[in-house]
Motif scaffolding. Structure first.
Motif, PDB file in Angstrom:
ATOM      1  N   PRO A  92       0.824  -1.171  -0.070  1.00  0.00           N
ATOM      2  CA  PRO A  92      -0.007   0.092   0.176  1.00  0.00           C
ATOM      3  C   PRO A  92       0.821   1.166   0.121  1.00  0.00           C
ATOM      4  O   PRO A  92       0.291   2.311  -0.532  1.00  0.00           O
ATOM      5  CB  PRO A  92      -0.956  -0.108   1.237  1.00  0.00           C
ATOM      6  N   GLU A  93       1.866   1.365   0.577  1.00  0.00           N
ATOM      7  CA  GLU A  93       2.838   2.377   0.361  1.00  0.00           C
ATOM      8  C   GLU A  93       3.812   2.485  -0.464  1.00  0.00           C
ATOM      9  O   GLU A  93       4.680   3.701  -0.235  1.00  0.00           O
ATOM     10  CB  GLU A  93       3.508   2.398   2.029  1.00  0.00           C
ATOM     11  N   LEU A 103      12.761   4.390 -13.551  1.00  0.00           N
ATOM     12  CA  LEU A 103      11.979   3.985 -12.458  1.00  0.00           C
ATOM     13  C   LEU A 103      11.892   4.998 -11.730  1.00  0.00           C
ATOM     14  O   LEU A 103      12.987   5.688 -11.138  1.00  0.00           O
ATOM     15  CB  LEU A 103      12.072   2.892 -11.871  1.00  0.00           C
ATOM     16  N   GLU A 104      10.696   5.533 -10.837  1.00  0.00           N
ATOM     17  CA  GLU A 104      10.733   6.599  -9.912  1.00  0.00           C
ATOM     18  C   GLU A 104       9.580   6.089  -9.052  1.00  0.00           C
ATOM     19  O   GLU A 104       8.683   5.698  -9.429  1.00  0.00           O
ATOM     20  CB  GLU A 104      10.501   7.967 -10.432  1.00  0.00           C
ATOM     21  N   LYS A 105       9.748   6.582  -7.546  1.00  0.00           N
ATOM     22  CA  LYS A 105       8.753   6.404  -6.777  1.00  0.00           C
ATOM     23  C   LYS A 105       7.923   7.628  -6.507  1.00  0.00           C
ATOM     24  O   LYS A 105       8.382   8.479  -6.624  1.00  0.00           O
ATOM     25  CB  LYS A 105       9.294   6.031  -5.196  1.00  0.00           C
ATOM     26  N   THR A 106       6.708   7.299  -6.618  1.00  0.00           N
ATOM     27  CA  THR A 106       5.573   8.493  -6.396  1.00  0.00           C
ATOM     28  C   THR A 106       5.353   8.855  -5.150  1.00  0.00           C
ATOM     29  O   THR A 106       5.697   8.140  -4.079  1.00  0.00           O
ATOM     30  CB  THR A 106       4.433   8.115  -7.088  1.00  0.00           C
ATOM     31  N   ASN A 107       4.603   9.892  -4.830  1.00  0.00           N
ATOM     32  CA  ASN A 107       4.158  10.302  -3.552  1.00  0.00           C
ATOM     33  C   ASN A 107       2.737   9.837  -3.160  1.00  0.00           C
ATOM     34  O   ASN A 107       2.093  10.299  -2.174  1.00  0.00           O
ATOM     35  CB  ASN A 107       4.232  11.739  -3.177  1.00  0.00           C
ATOM     36  N   ARG A 108       2.175   8.917  -3.984  1.00  0.00           N
ATOM     37  CA  ARG A 108       0.971   8.425  -4.074  1.00  0.00           C
ATOM     38  C   ARG A 108       0.950   7.198  -3.121  1.00  0.00           C
ATOM     39  O   ARG A 108       1.959   6.436  -3.064  1.00  0.00           O
ATOM     40  CB  ARG A 108       0.116   8.291  -5.140  1.00  0.00           C
ATOM     41  N   ARG A 109      -0.087   6.862  -2.377  1.00  0.00           N
ATOM     42  CA  ARG A 109      -0.267   5.339  -1.659  1.00  0.00           C
ATOM     43  C   ARG A 109      -1.689   5.233  -1.549  1.00  0.00           C
ATOM     44  O   ARG A 109      -2.566   5.854  -1.594  1.00  0.00           O
ATOM     45  CB  ARG A 109       0.330   5.561  -0.255  1.00  0.00           C
ATOM     46  N   ILE A 111      -4.520   3.617   1.211  1.00  0.00           N
ATOM     47  CA  ILE A 111      -5.092   3.777   2.692  1.00  0.00           C
ATOM     48  C   ILE A 111      -4.291   2.731   3.558  1.00  0.00           C
ATOM     49  O   ILE A 111      -3.489   2.919   4.334  1.00  0.00           O
ATOM     50  CB  ILE A 111      -6.571   3.863   2.877  1.00  0.00           C
ATOM     51  N   ASP A 112      -4.499   1.454   2.900  1.00  0.00           N
ATOM     52  CA  ASP A 112      -4.186   0.296   3.641  1.00  0.00           C
ATOM     53  C   ASP A 112      -4.297  -1.136   2.567  1.00  0.00           C
ATOM     54  O   ASP A 112      -4.635  -0.708   1.514  1.00  0.00           O
ATOM     55  CB  ASP A 112      -4.751  -0.256   4.802  1.00  0.00           C
TER      56      ASP A 112
END
Length: 427
Positions: A92-93, A103-109, A111-112
């Motif tokens: 989820p995170e 590749l890049e990590k986003t700031n979205r996630r 909830i669980d």
């Protein structure tokens, strides 16, 4: 200020209880219309639970729930972004995207993991499949053609995993690939002639190196007078010719019946009077039948496979033929490969995110017990970087031998003079 995760989970859970999600999913609703309807439900949940949520936080929660019901949840913006080619969810995170090869990590996630798993199940349900603890893996194709892979617990230890390889809306031509620096003009012209004169081609490379993109680009130069069969695990090829039959494999159903393998498709395709057979990817035992097809009048057939070099591609073909259960000596397998395959095109994704054709290599035949390979074009890496950080190098033309099978085919299709001129041949 964002809402606490526990508070988000509570509002989501109570809102989902208050609406009939199954019925809403089947309605064709605009996102704005759904948001308007959900706003009342979320407001009621907040009031009933005596929660403090400001107007901005409430709006975000409503939009998130709307996106979840419509299918993709927090992945929606990446699905709609044409610059994103891959979406990778590791729990989820952790939501990663690939954009322009990097590749890049986003700031979205999410909830669980409950929300993530619910969305994953909804996506799988869209394509008529089921995922649960008894069947925790699904590999399929979304309605827009994108490839979907979902893995849930207990297999996925850190939470549900989703991998989406987005289906490109635009077919790239060889001219586009030249513009991107994937090959030289000479290489593109050579591949056009190879496709037109019915040369058997294997495109080799790693995951995400651009094999299918190149296969699509090459297919544009197949004659409109030919009957073409495409065989794929997940249909990605988009041929523009008028006479194309598209076949797709099928996994076993709930009762472990109804499976159609790639080998089944290849065997059946030989009974369908094809001029060319295009196998999206060779992975195993179907390779023997594909080579037989290339050897028995289906010239101009094409496929892709995973390998790191032309020599590795030959070794991989050998291994996959052995998987077919045919008790053939290695020498016979190599002769079969050498007589069936004319060209190996090696593609790679470099660490700067760019894709390059590293080799265009011809299989010349057998010498002793070994398959003889001859490089026609290669990419020479200068081991330096440009100011923008891109790998610098040059494409080298090593020439074409007169005893080349490609030259013979080119003359049969009235393209011999053009090919000789390209390589500066005078005799």
């Amino acid at each position: 200020m964002e809402l606490d995760i526990a508070l988000q989970a509570l509002i989501r859970e109570e809102t989902m209880k208050s609406i009939e999600v199954d019925k809403i999913e089947h309605l064709v609703l605009e996102r704005d219309m759904l948001i308007s309807e959900l706003d009342k439900n979320v407001e009621k949940v907040i009031a009933d639970k005596n929660l403090y949520v400001n107007a901005y936080q409430q709006r975000i929660m409503v939009e998130n729930i709307a996106d979840e019901i419509l299918g993709f949840g927090p992945l929606r913006e990446f699905i709609e972004d044409d610059t994103v080619s891959d979406i990778l969810v590791n729990g989820p995170e952790a939501i990663f995207i690939e954009r322009r090869g990097l590749l890049e990590k986003t700031n979205r996630r999410f909830i669980d993991n409950t929300q993530l798993t619910d969305i994953a199940k909804r996506l799988v349900l869209q394509v008529g499949r089921r995922i649960d603890e008894g069947r925790p893996l699904v590999d399929s194709r979304l309605p827009d053609g994108s490839r979907l892979n979902v893995v849930i617990q207990p297999i996925a230890l850190e939470g549900t995993s989703i991998s989406i390889r987005k289906f490109s809306k635009n077919n790239k031509s060889l001219a586009d690939l030249v513009g991107f620096g994937a090959m030289s003009n000479e290489m593109a012209n050579f591949l056009i002639i190879a496709a037109r004169c019915r040369v058997n081609i294997i495109i080799s490379g790693g995951t995400g190196s651009g094999k299918t993109t190149l296969l699509n680009a090459l297919s544009q130069y197949i004659s409109e007078n030919e009957r073409i069969l495409t065989l794929e695990d997940a249909a990605e090829l988009r041929l523009m010719q008028p006479h194309v039959v598209r076949l797709e494999t099928r996994l076993a159903g709930v009762e472990n019946t109804g499976q159609i393998t790639m080998r089944d498709l290849v065997i059946n395709s030989l009974r369908m009077r094809p001029d060319r057979i295009i196998v999206g990817e060779c992975r195993g035992e179907e390779t023997f039948e594909m080579l037989q097809a290339m050897n028995t009048g289906h010239d101009g057939s094409m496929s892709t496979l995973h390998a790191n070099s032309p020599r590795d591609a030959v070794a991989r073909l050998e291994s996959m033929v052995m998987m077919s259960g045919m008790s053939m000596p290695l020498t016979a397998i190599r002769r079969n490969i050498a007589s069936a395959v004319n060209l190996i095109v090696q593609v790679s994704r470099l660490n700067d995110g760019s894709r390059k054709i590293m080799n265009i290599t011809e299989i010349m035949g057998i010498e002793g017990d070994n398959v003889v390979l001859q490089d026609i074009f290669t990419f020479h890496n200068k081991q330096t970087r440009s100011e923008e950080g891109f790998v610098e190098g040059e494409f080298k033309n090593h020439g074409l031998l007169m005893r080349s099978a490609i030259m013979t085919n080119a003359y049969m299709f009235n393209l011999g003079s053009e090919l000789k001129q390209m390589f500066g041949m005078t005799s």
